[in-house]
Write a protein that holds these residues in place. Structure first.
Motif, PDB file in Angstrom:
ATOM      1  N   MET A  71      15.881 -25.774  76.089  1.00  0.00           N
ATOM      2  CA  MET A  71      15.516 -24.990  75.363  1.00  0.00           C
ATOM      3  C   MET A  71      14.000 -26.044  75.418  1.00  0.00           C
ATOM      4  SD  MET A  71      17.946 -23.903  72.296  1.00  0.00           S
ATOM      5  CE  MET A  71      18.888 -23.058  72.559  1.00  0.00           C
ATOM      6  N   ALA A  72      13.790 -27.144  74.994  1.00  0.00           N
ATOM      7  CA  ALA A  72      12.629 -28.044  74.911  1.00  0.00           C
ATOM      8  C   ALA A  72      11.742 -27.842  76.027  1.00  0.00           C
ATOM      9  CB  ALA A  72      13.060 -29.544  74.859  1.00  0.00           C
ATOM     10  N   ARG A  73      12.177 -27.754  77.019  1.00  0.00           N
ATOM     11  CA  ARG A  73      11.305 -27.984  78.192  1.00  0.00           C
ATOM     12  C   ARG A  73      10.435 -26.723  77.815  1.00  0.00           C
ATOM     13  NH1 ARG A  73      15.044 -27.956  83.686  1.00  0.00           N
ATOM     14  NH2 ARG A  73      13.142 -27.531  84.259  1.00  0.00           N
ATOM     15  N   TYR A  74      10.856 -25.528  77.468  1.00  0.00           N
ATOM     16  CA  TYR A  74       9.876 -24.162  77.831  1.00  0.00           C
ATOM     17  C   TYR A  74       9.196 -23.915  76.141  1.00  0.00           C
ATOM     18  CZ  TYR A  74      12.634 -23.138  81.816  1.00  0.00           C
ATOM     19  OH  TYR A  74      13.206 -23.022  83.334  1.00  0.00           O
ATOM     20  N   ALA A  75       9.354 -24.659  75.339  1.00  0.00           N
ATOM     21  CA  ALA A  75       8.870 -24.945  73.898  1.00  0.00           C
ATOM     22  C   ALA A  75       7.811 -25.018  74.010  1.00  0.00           C
ATOM     23  CB  ALA A  75       9.193 -25.780  72.880  1.00  0.00           C
ATOM     24  N   ARG A  76       6.592 -24.024  73.333  1.00  0.00           N
ATOM     25  CA  ARG A  76       5.376 -23.759  73.665  1.00  0.00           C
ATOM     26  C   ARG A  76       5.147 -24.539  74.766  1.00  0.00           C
ATOM     27  NH1 ARG A  76       7.104 -27.671  69.376  1.00  0.00           N
ATOM     28  NH2 ARG A  76       7.294 -26.462  67.193  1.00  0.00           N
ATOM     29  N   LYS A  77       4.526 -23.533  75.597  1.00  0.00           N
ATOM     30  CA  LYS A  77       4.852 -23.291  77.503  1.00  0.00           C
ATOM     31  C   LYS A  77       4.424 -22.422  77.108  1.00  0.00           C
ATOM     32  CE  LYS A  77       6.381 -28.041  78.067  1.00  0.00           C
ATOM     33  NZ  LYS A  77       7.230 -28.305  78.808  1.00  0.00           N
ATOM     34  N   GLU A  78       3.231 -21.529  78.729  1.00  0.00           N
ATOM     35  CA  GLU A  78       2.997 -20.708  78.840  1.00  0.00           C
ATOM     36  C   GLU A  78       3.715 -20.558  80.209  1.00  0.00           C
ATOM     37  OE1 GLU A  78       0.109 -18.971  77.893  1.00  0.00           O
ATOM     38  OE2 GLU A  78      -0.241 -20.081  76.218  1.00  0.00           O
ATOM     39  N   PRO A  79       4.168 -18.513  79.541  1.00  0.00           N
ATOM     40  CA  PRO A  79       4.874 -18.480  81.233  1.00  0.00           C
ATOM     41  C   PRO A  79       4.432 -19.078  82.608  1.00  0.00           C
ATOM     42  CG  PRO A  79       4.277 -16.358  79.828  1.00  0.00           C
ATOM     43  CD  PRO A  79       3.576 -17.691  79.278  1.00  0.00           C
ATOM     44  N   GLU A 106       7.013 -23.506  84.268  1.00  0.00           N
ATOM     45  CA  GLU A 106       8.633 -23.758  84.391  1.00  0.00           C
ATOM     46  C   GLU A 106       9.185 -23.037  85.433  1.00  0.00           C
ATOM     47  OE1 GLU A 106       9.759 -27.013  83.407  1.00  0.00           O
ATOM     48  OE2 GLU A 106       8.499 -28.018  82.317  1.00  0.00           O
ATOM     49  N   VAL A 107      10.296 -23.384  85.862  1.00  0.00           N
ATOM     50  CA  VAL A 107      11.514 -22.450  86.778  1.00  0.00           C
ATOM     51  C   VAL A 107      11.342 -20.998  86.311  1.00  0.00           C
ATOM     52  CG1 VAL A 107      11.846 -24.090  88.176  1.00  0.00           C
ATOM     53  CG2 VAL A 107      12.954 -23.322  85.821  1.00  0.00           C
ATOM     54  N   PRO A 108      11.911 -19.721  86.959  1.00  0.00           N
ATOM     55  CA  PRO A 108      12.412 -18.765  85.580  1.00  0.00           C
ATOM     56  C   PRO A 108      13.245 -18.900  84.990  1.00  0.00           C
ATOM     57  CG  PRO A 108      11.522 -18.263  87.844  1.00  0.00           C
ATOM     58  CD  PRO A 108      11.071 -20.026  87.618  1.00  0.00           C
ATOM     59  N   HIS A 109      12.625 -18.163  82.998  1.00  0.00           N
ATOM     60  CA  HIS A 109      14.444 -18.309  82.598  1.00  0.00           C
ATOM     61  C   HIS A 109      13.814 -17.475  81.829  1.00  0.00           C
ATOM     62  CE1 HIS A 109      17.485 -20.987  80.630  1.00  0.00           C
ATOM     63  NE2 HIS A 109      17.187 -21.363  80.949  1.00  0.00           N
ATOM     64  N   LEU A 110      15.125 -17.200  81.150  1.00  0.00           N
ATOM     65  CA  LEU A 110      15.907 -16.334  79.912  1.00  0.00           C
ATOM     66  C   LEU A 110      15.006 -17.685  78.857  1.00  0.00           C
ATOM     67  CD1 LEU A 110      18.971 -15.121  79.274  1.00  0.00           C
ATOM     68  CD2 LEU A 110      17.036 -14.109  79.770  1.00  0.00           C
ATOM     69  N   PHE A 111      14.568 -18.573  78.784  1.00  0.00           N
ATOM     70  CA  PHE A 111      13.976 -19.057  77.555  1.00  0.00           C
ATOM     71  C   PHE A 111      12.513 -19.458  77.591  1.00  0.00           C
ATOM     72  CE2 PHE A 111      17.865 -22.398  76.882  1.00  0.00           C
ATOM     73  CZ  PHE A 111      18.365 -21.637  76.445  1.00  0.00           C
ATOM     74  N   ALA A 112      12.048 -18.690  79.104  1.00  0.00           N
ATOM     75  CA  ALA A 112      10.400 -18.823  78.534  1.00  0.00           C
ATOM     76  C   ALA A 112       9.561 -16.935  78.271  1.00  0.00           C
ATOM     77  CB  ALA A 112      10.070 -18.307  81.200  1.00  0.00           C
ATOM     78  N   ILE A 113      10.572 -16.386  78.464  1.00  0.00           N
ATOM     79  CA  ILE A 113      10.967 -14.911  77.911  1.00  0.00           C
ATOM     80  C   ILE A 113      11.073 -14.562  76.271  1.00  0.00           C
ATOM     81  CG2 ILE A 113      11.212 -11.922  78.418  1.00  0.00           C
ATOM     82  CD1 ILE A 113      10.492 -13.332  80.825  1.00  0.00           C
ATOM     83  N   GLN A 120      16.899 -21.403  67.428  1.00  0.00           N
ATOM     84  CA  GLN A 120      16.434 -22.674  67.199  1.00  0.00           C
ATOM     85  C   GLN A 120      14.548 -23.363  67.409  1.00  0.00           C
ATOM     86  OE1 GLN A 120      18.078 -25.137  67.210  1.00  0.00           O
ATOM     87  NE2 GLN A 120      19.708 -23.744  67.494  1.00  0.00           N
ATOM     88  N   ALA A 121      13.439 -21.989  68.061  1.00  0.00           N
ATOM     89  CA  ALA A 121      12.054 -22.041  67.586  1.00  0.00           C
ATOM     90  C   ALA A 121      11.624 -22.399  66.540  1.00  0.00           C
ATOM     91  CB  ALA A 121      11.397 -21.182  68.618  1.00  0.00           C
ATOM     92  N   HIS A 122      12.443 -21.670  65.360  1.00  0.00           N
ATOM     93  CA  HIS A 122      12.111 -20.897  64.346  1.00  0.00           C
ATOM     94  C   HIS A 122      11.875 -22.439  63.574  1.00  0.00           C
ATOM     95  CE1 HIS A 122      11.437 -19.526  60.513  1.00  0.00           C
ATOM     96  NE2 HIS A 122      12.541 -19.904  60.261  1.00  0.00           N
ATOM     97  N   HIS A 123      13.797 -23.144  63.124  1.00  0.00           N
ATOM     98  CA  HIS A 123      13.843 -24.127  63.474  1.00  0.00           C
ATOM     99  C   HIS A 123      12.957 -25.698  63.890  1.00  0.00           C
ATOM    100  CE1 HIS A 123      16.799 -26.693  61.583  1.00  0.00           C
ATOM    101  NE2 HIS A 123      16.690 -28.354  62.911  1.00  0.00           N
ATOM    102  N   ALA A 124      13.241 -25.825  64.997  1.00  0.00           N
ATOM    103  CA  ALA A 124      12.101 -26.429  64.847  1.00  0.00           C
ATOM    104  C   ALA A 124      10.404 -26.338  65.263  1.00  0.00           C
ATOM    105  CB  ALA A 124      11.412 -26.981  66.606  1.00  0.00           C
ATOM    106  N   ASP A 125       9.976 -25.379  64.697  1.00  0.00           N
ATOM    107  CA  ASP A 125       8.451 -25.263  63.281  1.00  0.00           C
ATOM    108  C   ASP A 125       8.432 -25.460  61.971  1.00  0.00           C
ATOM    109  OD1 ASP A 125       7.526 -24.438  66.315  1.00  0.00           O
ATOM    110  OD2 ASP A 125       7.422 -22.345  65.956  1.00  0.00           O
TER     111      ASP A 125
END
Length: 306
Positions: free
Chosen positions: A235-243, A246-253, A293-298
């Motif tokens: 999750m942290a790998r895709y947080a605040r990252k542009e599509p 990183e490698v394709p993943h549900l978290f990127a979407i 988790q994204a809302h919790h982190a923000d």
């Protein structure tokens, strides 16, 4: 008098333009009852602009020591005079027709696979047979494909190939270069068609890469096995990252949609579509978990945690 199929200079030029990628060594896809699609390599191409007919000969890539006697017997013809030698052939090339009186012989490469030496149609009698065969098999068309053992012979009438949209019906779809194998985004493929998509997804799945982009769409393949792709670290790998970073993943979407809601203040929609048992419910759960988790982190301004 040679049989003239009929094609003016502009038509021939258009047909030859379409045939440009089909050079010796090019690889293409062929439908197969067992494997759905198989690859074949172009071992000979002959063009006769005077008659308006071309021939492409492919050998199936996975054929090892396949019999060739029947194939040669069906395609061989008496040697043509040097002046009538078809464009693109060379007597010094062992895979091309010989202008002498010897019958063509199959050659074997270091891997034990047969290279075909096939004489293309050069006489009016042979062209008449092509026309007759095409009429029987395709209801009047001259262009046709025949398969003998693991070989594919495609006869092309330039006048038919130059018709709008005819290339997709008369020519086999080309393979992408090996450098594009396992590409993470299907839209980057040089040739985007059914066998190319299936082959790329299969190669990625074999390497446990179950996600692949197709532009803004994410293709997900159910691994039917636990995979370590949904931890807090992922999750942290895709947080605040542009599509695409990183490698394709549900978290990127999910991250892209979350950013649209929080930063752009716009409603977002993620459509999860697939057959029964393909993993739609599980995918939706991971997307919702990412949002939480994204809302919790923000809210706490700290790294995501489970």
């Amino acid at each position: 008098m040679p049989l003239v199929v009929g094609a003016d200079s502009d038509t021939i030029a258009r047909a030859l333009k379409i045939l440009e990628p089909y050079t010796k060594g090019a690889r293409a896809w062929f439908e197969d009852a067992d494997e759905a699609w198989v690859k074949g390599t172009l071992v000979q191409r002959t063009d006769d602009s005077e008659i308006g007919v071309g021939r492409l000969v492919f050998v199936r890539d996975d054929s090892v020591g396949s019999p060739t006697a029947q194939f040669i017997a069906q395609t061989a013809s008496p040697p043509a005079p040097p002046a009538r030698q078809l464009a693109g052939t060379s007597s010094s090339d062992p895979t091309q027709p010989s202008t002498g009186g010897e019958s063509p012989q199959p050659r074997t490469n270091n891997a034990g696979r047969r290279k075909m030496s096939v004489r293309a149609a050069t006489t009016s009698d042979e062209l008449k047979r092509i026309v007759a065969r095409g009429s029987r098999l395709t209801g009047g068309r001259i262009s046709s494909m025949q398969r003998v053992d693991d070989n594919y012979v495609i006869d092309i009438a330039f006048a038919e190939l130059a018709e709008p949209g005819a290339d997709s019906d008369l020519l086999p779809p080309l393979c992408n270069p090996p450098i594009l194998d396992c590409t993470p985004d299907l839209t980057t493929l040089s040739y985007l068609h059914e066998p190319a998509v299936l082959y790329n997804l299969k190669r990625r799945y074999e390497q446990r890469m179950i996600y692949t982009y197709s532009g803004v769409v994410l293709v997900a393949m159910n691994p039917f096995d636990p995979v370590p792709l949904y931890s807090a670290e992922y999750m942290a790998r895709y947080a605040r990252k542009e599509p695409g970073h990183e490698v394709p993943h549900l978290f990127a979407i999910a991250e892209n949609a979350y950013k649209g809601m929080v930063t752009d203040q716009r409603n977002q929609t993620i459509i999860v579509y697939g057959e029964s048992g393909s993993g739609k419910t599980t995918s939706a759960k991971y997307i919702m978990r990412y949002f939480a988790q994204a809302h919790h982190a923000d809210a706490n301004d700290k790294e995501m945690s489970t």
